[in-house]
Design an enzyme around this catalytic site. Sequence first.
Site, PDB file in Angstrom:
ATOM      1  N   ASN A  16       0.858  -1.186   0.000  1.00 52.67           N
ATOM      2  CA  ASN A  16       0.000   0.000   0.000  1.00 52.67           C
ATOM      3  C   ASN A  16       0.895   1.237   0.000  1.00 52.67           C
ATOM      4  O   ASN A  16       1.459   1.605   1.021  1.00 52.67           O
ATOM      5  CB  ASN A  16      -0.894  -0.048   1.248  1.00 52.67           C
ATOM      6  CG  ASN A  16      -1.896   1.095   1.281  1.00 52.67           C
ATOM      7  OD1 ASN A  16      -1.838   2.011   0.452  1.00 52.67           O
ATOM      8  ND2 ASN A  16      -2.816   1.042   2.229  1.00 52.67           N
ATOM      9  N   ARG A  85      -2.471  -2.313  -3.584  1.00 49.05           N
ATOM     10  CA  ARG A  85      -3.567  -1.356  -3.574  1.00 49.05           C
ATOM     11  C   ARG A  85      -3.267  -0.296  -4.635  1.00 49.05           C
ATOM     12  O   ARG A  85      -2.204   0.313  -4.625  1.00 49.05           O
ATOM     13  CB  ARG A  85      -3.680  -0.697  -2.204  1.00 49.05           C
ATOM     14  CG  ARG A  85      -4.681   0.415  -2.215  1.00 49.05           C
ATOM     15  CD  ARG A  85      -4.793   1.060  -0.855  1.00 49.05           C
ATOM     16  NE  ARG A  85      -5.785   2.115  -0.920  1.00 49.05           N
ATOM     17  CZ  ARG A  85      -5.600   3.349  -0.468  1.00 49.05           C
ATOM     18  NH1 ARG A  85      -4.468   3.675   0.105  1.00 49.05           N
ATOM     19  NH2 ARG A  85      -6.550   4.245  -0.582  1.00 49.05           N
ATOM     20  N   HIS A 173     -12.174   4.515  -1.344  1.00 45.10           N
ATOM     21  CA  HIS A 173     -12.363   3.689  -0.137  1.00 45.10           C
ATOM     22  C   HIS A 173     -13.143   2.410  -0.447  1.00 45.10           C
ATOM     23  O   HIS A 173     -13.754   1.818   0.442  1.00 45.10           O
ATOM     24  CB  HIS A 173     -13.144   4.447   0.971  1.00 45.10           C
ATOM     25  CG  HIS A 173     -12.378   5.539   1.644  1.00 45.10           C
ATOM     26  ND1 HIS A 173     -13.001   6.655   2.166  1.00 45.10           N
ATOM     27  CD2 HIS A 173     -11.060   5.677   1.911  1.00 45.10           C
ATOM     28  CE1 HIS A 173     -12.095   7.450   2.707  1.00 45.10           C
ATOM     29  NE2 HIS A 173     -10.904   6.880   2.564  1.00 45.10           N
ATOM     30  N   HIS A 201     -17.059   5.312   6.167  1.00 45.85           N
ATOM     31  CA  HIS A 201     -15.629   5.168   6.440  1.00 45.85           C
ATOM     32  C   HIS A 201     -15.118   6.537   6.869  1.00 45.85           C
ATOM     33  O   HIS A 201     -15.003   7.453   6.051  1.00 45.85           O
ATOM     34  CB  HIS A 201     -14.876   4.675   5.196  1.00 45.85           C
ATOM     35  CG  HIS A 201     -13.395   4.570   5.423  1.00 45.85           C
ATOM     36  ND1 HIS A 201     -12.739   3.366   5.554  1.00 45.85           N
ATOM     37  CD2 HIS A 201     -12.456   5.520   5.583  1.00 45.85           C
ATOM     38  CE1 HIS A 201     -11.455   3.596   5.790  1.00 45.85           C
ATOM     39  NE2 HIS A 201     -11.260   4.905   5.805  1.00 45.85           N
ATOM     40  N   ASN A 204      -8.930   9.802   8.185  1.00 49.46           N
ATOM     41  CA  ASN A 204      -8.506  11.141   7.784  1.00 49.46           C
ATOM     42  C   ASN A 204      -9.284  11.598   6.572  1.00 49.46           C
ATOM     43  O   ASN A 204      -9.763  12.720   6.512  1.00 49.46           O
ATOM     44  CB  ASN A 204      -7.013  11.140   7.500  1.00 49.46           C
ATOM     45  CG  ASN A 204      -6.270  11.827   8.612  1.00 49.46           C
ATOM     46  OD1 ASN A 204      -6.665  12.911   9.033  1.00 49.46           O
ATOM     47  ND2 ASN A 204      -5.223  11.191   9.090  1.00 49.46           N
ATOM     48  N   ARG A 234      -9.840  18.103   4.400  1.00 48.58           N
ATOM     49  CA  ARG A 234     -10.551  18.451   3.162  1.00 48.58           C
ATOM     50  C   ARG A 234     -11.925  19.028   3.480  1.00 48.58           C
ATOM     51  O   ARG A 234     -12.606  18.569   4.398  1.00 48.58           O
ATOM     52  CB  ARG A 234     -10.743  17.215   2.283  1.00 48.58           C
ATOM     53  CG  ARG A 234      -9.471  16.604   1.774  1.00 48.58           C
ATOM     54  CD  ARG A 234      -9.778  15.528   0.712  1.00 48.58           C
ATOM     55  NE  ARG A 234      -8.619  14.720   0.434  1.00 48.58           N
ATOM     56  CZ  ARG A 234      -8.555  13.396   0.668  1.00 48.58           C
ATOM     57  NH1 ARG A 234      -9.598  12.741   1.154  1.00 48.58           N
ATOM     58  NH2 ARG A 234      -7.454  12.740   0.373  1.00 48.58           N
ATOM     59  N   MET A 276      -9.597  14.180  15.274  1.00 50.07           N
ATOM     60  CA  MET A 276     -10.875  14.308  15.964  1.00 50.07           C
ATOM     61  C   MET A 276     -10.710  14.450  17.478  1.00 50.07           C
ATOM     62  O   MET A 276     -11.429  15.207  18.132  1.00 50.07           O
ATOM     63  CB  MET A 276     -11.749  13.086  15.616  1.00 50.07           C
ATOM     64  CG  MET A 276     -13.093  13.064  16.248  1.00 50.07           C
ATOM     65  SD  MET A 276     -14.059  14.552  15.882  1.00 50.07           S
ATOM     66  CE  MET A 276     -14.916  14.079  14.386  1.00 50.07           C
ATOM     67  N   GLU A 374      -8.441  -3.379   5.230  1.00 51.03           N
ATOM     68  CA  GLU A 374      -8.279  -3.362   3.777  1.00 51.03           C
ATOM     69  C   GLU A 374      -7.222  -4.368   3.333  1.00 51.03           C
ATOM     70  O   GLU A 374      -7.336  -4.968   2.265  1.00 51.03           O
ATOM     71  CB  GLU A 374      -7.919  -1.942   3.310  1.00 51.03           C
ATOM     72  CG  GLU A 374      -9.100  -0.998   3.508  1.00 51.03           C
ATOM     73  CD  GLU A 374      -8.726   0.476   3.524  1.00 51.03           C
ATOM     74  OE1 GLU A 374      -8.758   1.080   2.454  1.00 51.03           O
ATOM     75  OE2 GLU A 374      -8.399   1.004   4.603  1.00 51.03           O
TER      76      GLU A 374
HETATM   77  P1  ADP Z   1      -6.391   7.096   7.642  1.00 46.12           P
HETATM   78  O1  ADP Z   1      -7.585   7.622   6.940  1.00 46.12           O
HETATM   79  O2  ADP Z   1      -5.205   7.989   7.511  1.00 46.12           O
HETATM   80  O3  ADP Z   1      -6.120   5.619   7.414  1.00 46.12           O
HETATM   81  P2  ADP Z   1      -7.497   6.349  10.213  1.00 46.12           P
HETATM   82  O4  ADP Z   1      -8.614   5.566   9.646  1.00 46.12           O
HETATM   83  O5  ADP Z   1      -6.493   5.672  11.071  1.00 46.12           O
HETATM   84  O6  ADP Z   1      -6.721   7.241   9.170  1.00 46.12           O
HETATM   85  O7  ADP Z   1      -8.167   7.528  11.080  1.00 46.12           O
HETATM   86  C1  ADP Z   1      -7.369   8.509  11.662  1.00 46.12           C
HETATM   87  C2  ADP Z   1      -8.232   9.450  12.469  1.00 46.12           C
HETATM   88  O8  ADP Z   1      -9.052   8.729  13.391  1.00 46.12           O
HETATM   89  C3  ADP Z   1      -7.410  10.379  13.345  1.00 46.12           C
HETATM   90  O9  ADP Z   1      -7.001  11.516  12.647  1.00 46.12           O
HETATM   91  C4  ADP Z   1      -8.391  10.721  14.420  1.00 46.12           C
HETATM   92  O10 ADP Z   1      -9.152  11.847  14.005  1.00 46.12           O
HETATM   93  C5  ADP Z   1      -9.310   9.539  14.511  1.00 46.12           C
HETATM   94  N1  ADP Z   1      -9.138   8.765  15.739  1.00 46.12           N
HETATM   95  C6  ADP Z   1      -8.240   7.794  16.001  1.00 46.12           C
HETATM   96  N2  ADP Z   1      -8.393   7.322  17.256  1.00 46.12           N
HETATM   97  C7  ADP Z   1      -9.419   8.010  17.803  1.00 46.12           C
HETATM   98  C8  ADP Z   1     -10.067   8.002  19.073  1.00 46.12           C
HETATM   99  N3  ADP Z   1      -9.697   7.161  20.051  1.00 46.12           N
HETATM  100  N4  ADP Z   1     -11.102   8.851  19.265  1.00 46.12           N
HETATM  101  C9  ADP Z   1     -11.486   9.695  18.288  1.00 46.12           C
HETATM  102  N5  ADP Z   1     -10.916   9.757  17.082  1.00 46.12           N
HETATM  103  C10 ADP Z   1      -9.890   8.928  16.837  1.00 46.12           C
END
Ligand code: ADP
Length: 395
Positions: A16, A85, A173, A201, A204, A234, A276, A374
């Site tokens: 990936n 991917r 996604h 989904h 980020n 975004r 978040m 994934e």
């Molecule tokens: P990506 O899209 O880069 O693969 P992820 O799916 O890992 O990212 O999601 C990342 C985001 O998830 C972080 O930026 C954060 O906003 C959120 N996140 C991760 N852990 C928590 C948590 N315990 N509580 C709230 N939000 C979280």
Amino acid sequence: MVDSHDMTRTGVLVVNAGSSSLKVKLTPPDHSVLVERLGHGATARSEAGPVPIADVGTQTQAMRFALDHLRARPGYSEPRLVGHRVVHGGTEFRQPTVVDDAVEAAIDGLARLAPLHNPANLEALRAARRLLPDALHVAVFDTAFHAGLPRRAYLYGLPPGYAADGMRRYGFHGTSHEYVTARAATLLGRPLSELRLVSLHLGNGASAAAVVGGVSVDTSMGFTPLEGLLMGTRSGDIDPGLVIHLLRSGTDVDALDRLLNHGSGLKGMSGVSNDMRDVRAAAAVGDDDARAALEVFAYRLRKTIGAYAAAMGGLDGVLFTGGIGENDVATRSEALDGLGFLGVRLDHERNAAGAGIISTDDSAVTVMVIRTDEEALIADDARAVLAGLTRESNA
Ligand code: ADP
């Protein structure tokens, strides 16, 4: 000759590549290497912790580094299968596809649609084919799950030549939406073919998909991943008239790209962070910009669930996945707030526990938290392609 009974245990190397990162995972035995900040003081870690790395600038160097690292681990055996991917498959690639030179060239051609992602995917693909010349390389496309969107969903309101030139909704996604909707059917104990699901989904990047009988019929990301929901950095949906206005007022194209892709969303609205957790913490101590960002984030989710219920003529389940969807209890309850009229009843204790089914037993719509994987789906897709080839060659 490959023994097809052995197929579920075949080790697959899942690759990936991002615009400045490379993740490589060998599964089984689930050994992984993540190289980040390519070209800017690269860092590396395995599932066990940090791994020393010299500065590595390109995907090719990162791939060599990752493979050397995996080869030195106990339990390594050279993979016969590599699953890649690839972000953009355009309208051509609707299925996992065995990579040959022609497929490589087609992925290269699609770089005009995904200038950040496809070139990185392709460089990693080329490096892996050189380093593992005897393996079967399979490309799995992020857009493929949405390849069957009806035209009422994929067309923009433009003259027909634009879509003919590739300017249409693709959606992204796909691997994640496909994986979690299949898992949801298992969790519900009902055939996927009967279900109308909204998959959210929320990482980020964030996107929603309306999935009927296992087929994506609408999705919130569009020609690019910029459209739709509010995301980490975004903007998501914005009036294109505003873009015209900014361009006319002297904002140049690169600044506009930075604003909409990197300087908006949770980060831009709150002025705090794209994470978040940070935005919630700021809102909790009264930061009104952070609160506004959270309101927009949840409101768009709510609107999208309602719109997709209408698009599908009903709703059986809502699925939360991605870092925010899997972990943020408040996002899940805010997104579903006021959706009782659709038959959504959240169980607040289950929501706080945060795994599996989180709606009440009498909720007409089942709400689920499902951890996305994934890499597992890419590995399974690659194995399925190999199994198909094996059947053909045995026939
Ligand atoms: P990506 O899209 O880069 O693969 P992820 O799916 O890992 O990212 O999601 C990342 C985001 O998830 C972080 O930026 C954060 O906003 C959120 N996140 C991760 N852990 C928590 C948590 N315990 N509580 C709230 N939000 C979280």
